[in-house]
Design a protein around this motif. Structure first.
Motif, PDB file in Angstrom:
ATOM      1  N   GLY A 212       7.131  -6.131  14.353  1.00  0.00           N
ATOM      2  CA  GLY A 212       5.975  -6.500  13.543  1.00  0.00           C
ATOM      3  C   GLY A 212       5.187  -5.306  13.039  1.00  0.00           C
ATOM      4  N   GLY A 213       5.852  -4.141  12.977  1.00  0.00           N
ATOM      5  CA  GLY A 213       5.189  -2.926  12.499  1.00  0.00           C
ATOM      6  C   GLY A 213       4.514  -2.123  13.586  1.00  0.00           C
TER       7      GLY A 213
ATOM      8  N   LEU B  53       0.209   1.044  13.793  1.00  0.00           N
ATOM      9  CA  LEU B  53       0.730  -0.124  13.080  1.00  0.00           C
ATOM     10  C   LEU B  53       1.106   0.286  11.670  1.00  0.00           C
ATOM     11  CD1 LEU B  53       1.216  -3.223  13.002  1.00  0.00           C
ATOM     12  CD2 LEU B  53      -1.088  -3.420  12.021  1.00  0.00           C
TER      13      LEU B  53
ATOM     14  N   TYR C 180       2.137  -1.024   7.982  1.00  0.00           N
ATOM     15  CA  TYR C 180       2.011  -2.253   7.194  1.00  0.00           C
ATOM     16  C   TYR C 180       2.030  -1.925   5.712  1.00  0.00           C
ATOM     17  CZ  TYR C 180      -2.882  -0.876   6.450  1.00  0.00           C
ATOM     18  OH  TYR C 180      -4.028  -0.201   6.086  1.00  0.00           O
TER      19      TYR C 180
ATOM     20  N   GLU D 130       2.932   1.493   1.475  1.00  0.00           N
ATOM     21  CA  GLU D 130       3.111   1.542   2.921  1.00  0.00           C
ATOM     22  C   GLU D 130       1.979   2.352   3.548  1.00  0.00           C
ATOM     23  OE1 GLU D 130       6.182   3.873   5.556  1.00  0.00           O
ATOM     24  OE2 GLU D 130       7.142   2.014   4.831  1.00  0.00           O
TER      25      GLU D 130
ATOM     26  N   ARG E  15      -2.559  -5.877  16.699  1.00  0.00           N
ATOM     27  CA  ARG E  15      -1.593  -6.050  15.608  1.00  0.00           C
ATOM     28  C   ARG E  15      -1.770  -7.400  14.926  1.00  0.00           C
ATOM     29  NH1 ARG E  15       4.340  -6.507  17.740  1.00  0.00           N
ATOM     30  NH2 ARG E  15       3.362  -8.360  18.635  1.00  0.00           N
ATOM     31  N   GLU E  16      -1.901  -8.461  15.727  1.00  0.00           N
ATOM     32  CA  GLU E  16      -2.043  -9.796  15.142  1.00  0.00           C
ATOM     33  C   GLU E  16      -3.361  -9.945  14.388  1.00  0.00           C
ATOM     34  OE1 GLU E  16       0.564 -11.721  15.060  1.00  0.00           O
ATOM     35  OE2 GLU E  16       1.496 -10.073  16.183  1.00  0.00           O
TER      36      GLU E  16
ATOM     37  N   LYS F 159      -2.998  -8.022  11.083  1.00  0.00           N
ATOM     38  CA  LYS F 159      -2.092  -8.713  10.161  1.00  0.00           C
ATOM     39  C   LYS F 159      -2.781  -9.938   9.553  1.00  0.00           C
ATOM     40  CE  LYS F 159       2.354  -8.890  10.992  1.00  0.00           C
ATOM     41  NZ  LYS F 159       3.669  -9.112  11.614  1.00  0.00           N
ATOM     42  N   TYR F 160      -3.669 -10.540  10.321  1.00  0.00           N
ATOM     43  CA  TYR F 160      -4.451 -11.668   9.792  1.00  0.00           C
ATOM     44  C   TYR F 160      -5.366 -11.171   8.662  1.00  0.00           C
ATOM     45  CZ  TYR F 160      -7.805 -15.514   9.560  1.00  0.00           C
ATOM     46  OH  TYR F 160      -8.613 -16.544   9.124  1.00  0.00           O
TER      47      TYR F 160
ATOM     48  N   ILE G 143      -4.868  -8.529   6.782  1.00  0.00           N
ATOM     49  CA  ILE G 143      -4.020  -8.165   5.641  1.00  0.00           C
ATOM     50  C   ILE G 143      -3.619  -9.407   4.851  1.00  0.00           C
ATOM     51  CG2 ILE G 143      -1.771  -7.185   4.993  1.00  0.00           C
ATOM     52  CD1 ILE G 143      -2.073  -5.401   7.566  1.00  0.00           C
ATOM     53  N   SER G 144      -3.312 -10.481   5.557  1.00  0.00           N
ATOM     54  CA  SER G 144      -2.903 -11.722   4.882  1.00  0.00           C
ATOM     55  C   SER G 144      -4.034 -12.332   4.067  1.00  0.00           C
ATOM     56  CB  SER G 144      -2.396 -12.741   5.916  1.00  0.00           C
ATOM     57  OG  SER G 144      -3.466 -13.193   6.743  1.00  0.00           O
TER      58      SER G 144
ATOM     59  N   ASP H  70      -7.758  -4.647   3.577  1.00  0.00           N
ATOM     60  CA  ASP H  70      -7.010  -3.464   3.989  1.00  0.00           C
ATOM     61  C   ASP H  70      -7.698  -2.848   5.215  1.00  0.00           C
ATOM     62  OD1 ASP H  70      -5.633  -1.140   4.334  1.00  0.00           O
ATOM     63  OD2 ASP H  70      -5.984  -0.339   2.333  1.00  0.00           O
TER      64      ASP H  70
END
Length: 317
Positions: A29-30, A45, A47, A53, A73-74, A77-78, A80-81, A85
């Motif tokens: 997951g990066g 991380l 991403y 990148e 990480r999670e 990523k949330y 980012i989604s 940034d």
């Protein structure tokens, strides 16, 4: 198809040793652990955001455990989604913290003290006397009114209030010089990235203070009047060394300080020259003065009186 990565274990991380070059252990997951040649273990991380990148640090193992790194990480990523940034977010947080620190630490008083210490370290610093005058003007005219104001909160109006107070006393030239010093101090803050811009940037001296008026000092041009002055100096009945200094002054066109601090080592009777060292001159350049018969005669008379002293006229030390 994305490459499958076997998740890390605490046992594997603890057993990892530094190598000659930095290497990575991937968790998926990066998320990966970067192990430096000195043995530091950094969580990072990798991403993508807007097609670019990027990488962001998540802390050092074991201060940040494997479970905590995965949680971060999670969370990231949330973000980012949802179009956030993490790197930009963190940069903005750092800028906010820096600005808050600047508010409490960097007052105008602090910056001015730092600036005046800095100019003494330059390759060609100003004279001690000039430095003292600059510090004195800022201390007297600025610090009581804007000294405690954080530099990022200092406004154009704050500065104009200081300048207006000086102008009200009829000392326009002092106002002009103080404004110039304030500008130099704030520009120094901009150069050191403590300020984004100087509050003096939009202040025009000619508009706020008025155009500089050239002051012409009186000078004797009539030979008869000059003769009266020279005879009056010869008849002066005060301190002998003061009299000799006054007699020398009309013949050499120098500042009073140069005559006051003249040393016998600077006088060459054979070559008929007076060589003043650069550190005694305002422009920091050695100055050579040819000596006339009259000046040489005065110096010879004076030498009989102060030959054992350091200074020609015996006025100092």
């Amino acid at each position: 198809m994305a490459r499958m990565v076997r998740p890390l274990t605490d046992k594997e991380i603890k057993a990892s040793k530094p190598k000659e070059k930095e290497y990575k252990l991937f968790d998926g997951g990066g998320l990966y652990l970067s192990i430096t040649a000195k043995g530091k273990k950094w969580w990072r991380l990798k991403y993508s955001f807007d097609g670019k990148e990027k990488r962001i640090s998540l802390g050092i193992y074991p201060l940040v455990t494997l479970q905590e790194a995965r949680k971060k990480r999670e969370d990231l990523k949330y973000q980012i989604s949802h179009g956030i940034d993490p790197s930009s977010e963190r940069k903005e947080e750092k800028e906010t913290i820096k600005k808050e620190a600047t508010k409490t630490l960097y007052t105008f008083s602090y910056l001015s003290n730092t600036y005046f210490e800095h100019i003494l370290t330059l390759a060609n610093p100003i004279s001690a006397n000039h430095h003292k005058k600059q510090v004195g003007r800022i201390s007297n005219h600025c610090l009581p009114y804007i000294g405690d104001i954080p530099i990022i909160e200092l406004t154009k109006n704050d500065i104009l209030d200081v300048i207006g107070r000086i102008k009200s006393q009829g000392t326009h030239e002092t106002a002009r010089r103080v404004l110039s010093f304030i500008k130099s101090i704030l520009d120094y803050g901009v150069d050191r990235e403590l300020l984004e811009y100087s509050a003096t940037s939009s202040i025009k001296p000619s508009k706020e203070i008025g155009k500089k008026v050239e002051k012409h000092y009186p000078i004797i041009t009539d030979p008869k009047a000059l003769k009266i002055l020279l005879l009056a100096l010869d008849d002066y009945s005060g301190d002998y060394t003061t009299k000799q200094a006054l007699r020398i002054m009309p013949h050499v066109a120098l500042r009073a300080g140069n005559i006051r601090y003249a040393e016998w080592d600077e006088i060459d009777f054979e070559k008929r020259l007076w060589t003043i060292p650069s550190d005694k001159m305002k422009m920091k350049v050695e100055h050579i003065v040819p000596l006339t018969d009259t000046v040489l005669e005065i110096l010879k008379e004076t030498k009989n009186f102060s030959a054992y002293g350091k200074y020609v006229c015996g006025l100092v030390g």
